[in-house]
Design an enzyme around this catalytic site. Structure first.
Site, mmCIF file in Angstrom:
data_model
loop_
_atom_site.group_PDB
_atom_site.id
_atom_site.type_symbol
_atom_site.label_atom_id
_atom_site.label_comp_id
_atom_site.label_asym_id
_atom_site.label_seq_id
_atom_site.Cartn_x
_atom_site.Cartn_y
_atom_site.Cartn_z
ATOM 1 N N LYS A 296 25.723 28.144 44.380
ATOM 2 C CA LYS A 296 26.839 29.109 44.380
ATOM 3 C C LYS A 296 26.417 30.525 43.982
ATOM 4 O O LYS A 296 27.023 31.493 44.411
ATOM 5 C CB LYS A 296 27.940 28.627 43.433
ATOM 6 N N ASP A 333 37.544 29.375 44.945
ATOM 7 C CA ASP A 333 37.802 28.607 43.714
ATOM 8 C C ASP A 333 38.862 29.311 42.862
ATOM 9 O O ASP A 333 39.708 28.682 42.251
ATOM 10 C CB ASP A 333 36.516 28.465 42.878
HETATM 11 P P1 NAP Z 1 28.475 24.616 35.093
HETATM 12 O O1 NAP Z 1 28.303 25.959 35.740
HETATM 13 O O2 NAP Z 1 27.317 23.757 34.839
HETATM 14 O O3 NAP Z 1 29.216 24.889 33.687
HETATM 15 C C1 NAP Z 1 29.537 23.844 32.809
HETATM 16 C C2 NAP Z 1 30.083 24.412 31.507
HETATM 17 O O4 NAP Z 1 30.397 23.291 30.676
HETATM 18 C C3 NAP Z 1 29.069 25.240 30.730
HETATM 19 O O5 NAP Z 1 29.759 26.206 29.982
HETATM 20 C C4 NAP Z 1 28.445 24.186 29.802
HETATM 21 O O6 NAP Z 1 27.896 24.722 28.635
HETATM 22 C C5 NAP Z 1 29.669 23.397 29.452
HETATM 23 N N1 NAP Z 1 29.324 22.059 28.958
HETATM 24 C C6 NAP Z 1 28.570 21.134 29.563
HETATM 25 N N2 NAP Z 1 28.492 20.023 28.801
HETATM 26 C C7 NAP Z 1 29.205 20.283 27.674
HETATM 27 C C8 NAP Z 1 29.498 19.539 26.498
HETATM 28 N N3 NAP Z 1 29.025 18.290 26.326
HETATM 29 N N4 NAP Z 1 30.271 20.111 25.555
HETATM 30 C C9 NAP Z 1 30.741 21.356 25.708
HETATM 31 N N5 NAP Z 1 30.488 22.133 26.791
HETATM 32 C C10 NAP Z 1 29.741 21.584 27.776
HETATM 33 O O7 NAP Z 1 29.510 23.722 35.918
HETATM 34 P P2 NAP Z 1 30.777 24.246 36.748
HETATM 35 O O8 NAP Z 1 30.419 24.458 38.164
HETATM 36 O O9 NAP Z 1 31.406 25.368 36.005
HETATM 37 O O10 NAP Z 1 31.705 22.945 36.712
HETATM 38 C C11 NAP Z 1 32.401 22.583 35.539
HETATM 39 C C12 NAP Z 1 33.412 21.485 35.887
HETATM 40 O O11 NAP Z 1 34.393 21.987 36.785
HETATM 41 C C13 NAP Z 1 32.779 20.292 36.575
HETATM 42 O O12 NAP Z 1 33.347 19.111 36.062
HETATM 43 C C14 NAP Z 1 33.181 20.447 38.019
HETATM 44 O O13 NAP Z 1 33.305 19.204 38.674
HETATM 45 C C15 NAP Z 1 34.528 21.111 37.887
HETATM 46 N N6 NAP Z 1 34.852 21.888 39.081
HETATM 47 C C16 NAP Z 1 35.983 21.550 39.748
HETATM 48 C C17 NAP Z 1 36.339 22.245 40.861
HETATM 49 C C18 NAP Z 1 37.600 21.859 41.575
HETATM 50 O O14 NAP Z 1 37.787 22.273 42.717
HETATM 51 N N7 NAP Z 1 38.476 21.112 40.955
HETATM 52 C C19 NAP Z 1 35.566 23.302 41.340
HETATM 53 C C20 NAP Z 1 34.417 23.643 40.635
HETATM 54 C C21 NAP Z 1 34.076 22.919 39.502
HETATM 55 P P3 NAP Z 1 26.323 25.108 28.568
HETATM 56 O O15 NAP Z 1 26.195 26.389 29.346
HETATM 57 O O16 NAP Z 1 26.079 25.253 27.128
HETATM 58 O O17 NAP Z 1 25.580 23.968 29.192
#
Ligand code: NAP
Length: 507
Positions: A296, A333
């Site tokens: 992305k 998004d």
């Molecule tokens: P990402 O860029 O990897 O970001 C994940 C975030 O969660 C980061 O801030 C990370 O912190 C934090 N995190 C991970 N593990 C954690 C834990 N154990 N405790 C606290 N914080 C934690 O991922 P993303 O693309 O933003 O996606 C995040 C979620 O949104 C996913 O579950 C994804 O499936 C969902 N999502 C849904 C849609 C939809 O259409 N519904 C679209 C996009 C994403 P660190 O930086 O410290 O690792």
């Protein structure tokens, strides 16, 4: 016309099972969908099972069907433990049971006198098959069956390590006569679906649900991708990511094309290196694609132009391929978050907490703040939280503040609670002081966080609402038409329900 006929006849169902009873059941199921069926005799567990199955087949005399018998030896990558003589014996029996075609691997042909099988009473039409389960080898520019008639058609099945590998195999299909192209592996899946439109005489699909990455089940090949109906005029779209196997985007978009009767197809591309995919865009004739993890952010530097908001968010999930081949990127998004929330809450003037500061949190934070919400960020890395808060004019909250602070909405933008860790919640019940909780996760639909919210009488919004809304927006951007939202929603919810019913329940 292809050697196997036209249209649906070119989708070849693969029946492979250990017992005659299972095998005959698969054949019956296959014949409801197509009339061309490969019978993997080598999968049958013993000679007794082979004999029993062929007896069953022989009695049926299914005249409208085309059966292709395969009894591949281990040397050729199959399961048959016997030698060449026994292999030819079973192919002979297959002919007596009504098989018109047999698949003969090159390893066997090389062992026969004169490298020909024509003297044996095997099925009259022969498909010579060459397999490479490791890589796609160097390929000639065309490959027609040899003029002396030893075989009727040639098949190359080769592992596509990259999308470019699969493109090379498709080019060969385009230039050859009576040729079957089978790009194997997950990177080869889109080419496997497009093989028929490129001139492959057959596209294989297992009757039972796909069991390995890179396979497409018969049902999907026919109904979801309509491989037999694709042509050079068909508009090709897709989603790129790694991993990509569980993406629901192909279901979402293809359901929409079907409902609106559009000549378009949406394919899942396993993309490890962006350059590998981008150089295949003109070859496949791709008009637009969806972008998911981990591309992305990195896609930005390949765009000729980018929607300013997507540039501010620093992530693009939607790319339009323009007529001159240049790429335009945008982000749906953020629209997805707004559409999902605004049904339940006036966003302007509200106070929203985002838990997490990754890519999805960024899209949500920009969306909410641009729509007039006061955004607070709480993340385990304070630096990331601060950066995002600064970018959207929001505030940073430490985790302990969640025990006392109140919000209109709390959004989880971390993967905590996602399948297969569905039993855990990123936030405790005592941290939920709000009117609405939205979890961006949609596998499972009802996460532990949403269950906690419901127990406290807080309205819950599943990430599936965001997924659907961002997908509807993409569909509209690419097709310039109104998406058939109800059908698309029904298909995705049914698939998620089926997935959840097929896995063990969380405690
Ligand atoms: P990402 O860029 O990897 O970001 C994940 C975030 O969660 C980061 O801030 C990370 O912190 C934090 N995190 C991970 N593990 C954690 C834990 N154990 N405790 C606290 N914080 C934690 O991922 P993303 O693309 O933003 O996606 C995040 C979620 O949104 C996913 O579950 C994804 O499936 C969902 N999502 C849904 C849609 C939809 O259409 N519904 C679209 C996009 C994403 P660190 O930086 O410290 O690792």
């Amino acid at each position: 016309m292809s050697l196997f006929g036209n249209g649906l006849r070119r989708i070849c169902a693969v029946a492979a099972a250990g017992t005659a009873a299972e095998m005959s059941k698969l054949v019956r199921v296959a014949l409801r969908q197509t009339s061309t069926v490969e019978l993997r005799l080598d999968w049958l567990a013993s000679d007794a099972e082979r004999a029993r199955f062929l007896r069953w087949l022989g009695k049926r005399r299914l005249r409208n069907a085309t059966f292709l018998a395969t009894c591949r030896r281990r040397e050729g990558g199959g399961k048959f433990a016997g030698g060449v003589d026994r292999q030819l014996y079973w192919l002979t029996q297959a002919r007596e049971a009504g098989c018109q075609w047999c698949d003969l691997e090159v390893e066997t042909l090389r062992k026969l006198p004169g490298q020909s099988v024509r003297e044996y009473p095997v099925p009259p039409r022969i498909l010579l098959s060459v397999h490479d389960f490791e890589r796609t080898p160097d390929l000639p520019s065309r490959m027609d069956p040899p003029a002396h008639g030893a075989v009727d058609a040639v098949k190359i099945a080769a592992e596509a390590r990259t999308i470019q590998d699969s493109v090379r195999l498709l080019r060969l299909a385009r230039n050859s006569r009576n040729f079957v192209a089978v790009p194997m592996g997950e990177a080869g899946l889109p080419a496997r679906i497009l093989a028929l439109r490129e001139g492959s005489a057959l596209a294989y699909a297992p009757v039972a649900a796909a069991t390995a990455p890179g396979q497409v089940s018969l049902d999907e090949m026919k109904h979801l991708y309509r491989a037999h109906a694709l042509s050079r005029r068909t508009r090709v779209y897709g989603v790129i990511g790694d991993p990509i196997g569980h993406s629901l985007s192909p279901l979402l978009h293809n359901t929409g094309y079907l409902a609106r009767r559009l000549d378009a197809v949406f394919l899942p591309f396993l993309v490890r290196q962006l350059a590998d995919f981008l150089s295949a865009v003109p070859e496949f004739g791709i008009r637009g694609f969806s972008v998911t993890l981990p591309h992305k952010q990195t896609i930005l530097k390949h765009l000729r132009e980018c929607e300013p908001l997507a540039a501010d968010i620093g992530a693009v999930n939607t790319v339009v391929v323009r007529r001159d081949g240049s790429l335009y990127g945008c982000n749906t998004d953020y629209l997805g978050v707004l559409r999902a929330l605004e049904k339940k809450l006036p966003i302007k003037g509200s106070r929203a907490l985002l838990f997490g500061a990754g890519g999805a949190a960024r899209a949500a934070a920009f969306a909410l703040s641009r729509a007039g919400a006061n955004v607070a960020i709480c993340a385990r890395r304070e630096k990331a939280a601060k950066e995002l808060a600064r970018a959207v004019g929001g505030e940073v909250l430490p985790r302990r503040a969640l025990r006392t602070e109140s919000f209109d909405a709390i959004l989880n933008a971390t993967p905590v609670g996602m399948h297969p860790h569905g039993g855990i919640s990123p936030l405790a019940s005592g941290e939920l002081h709000c009117r609405i909780v939205m979890d961006l996760i949609y596998r499972p639909q009802r996460t532990q966080l949403l269950k906690l919210a419901a127990q406290k009488g807080i309205a819950a919004v599943s990430g599936v609402e965001m997924f659907l809304a961002q997908g509807f927006a993409q569909w509209r951007i690419w097709t310039q038409k109104r998406p058939p939202e109800a059908s698309m929603r029904r298909a995705v919810l049914a698939a998620l329900r089926a997935e959840e019913n097929s896995r063990p329940r969380y405690p």
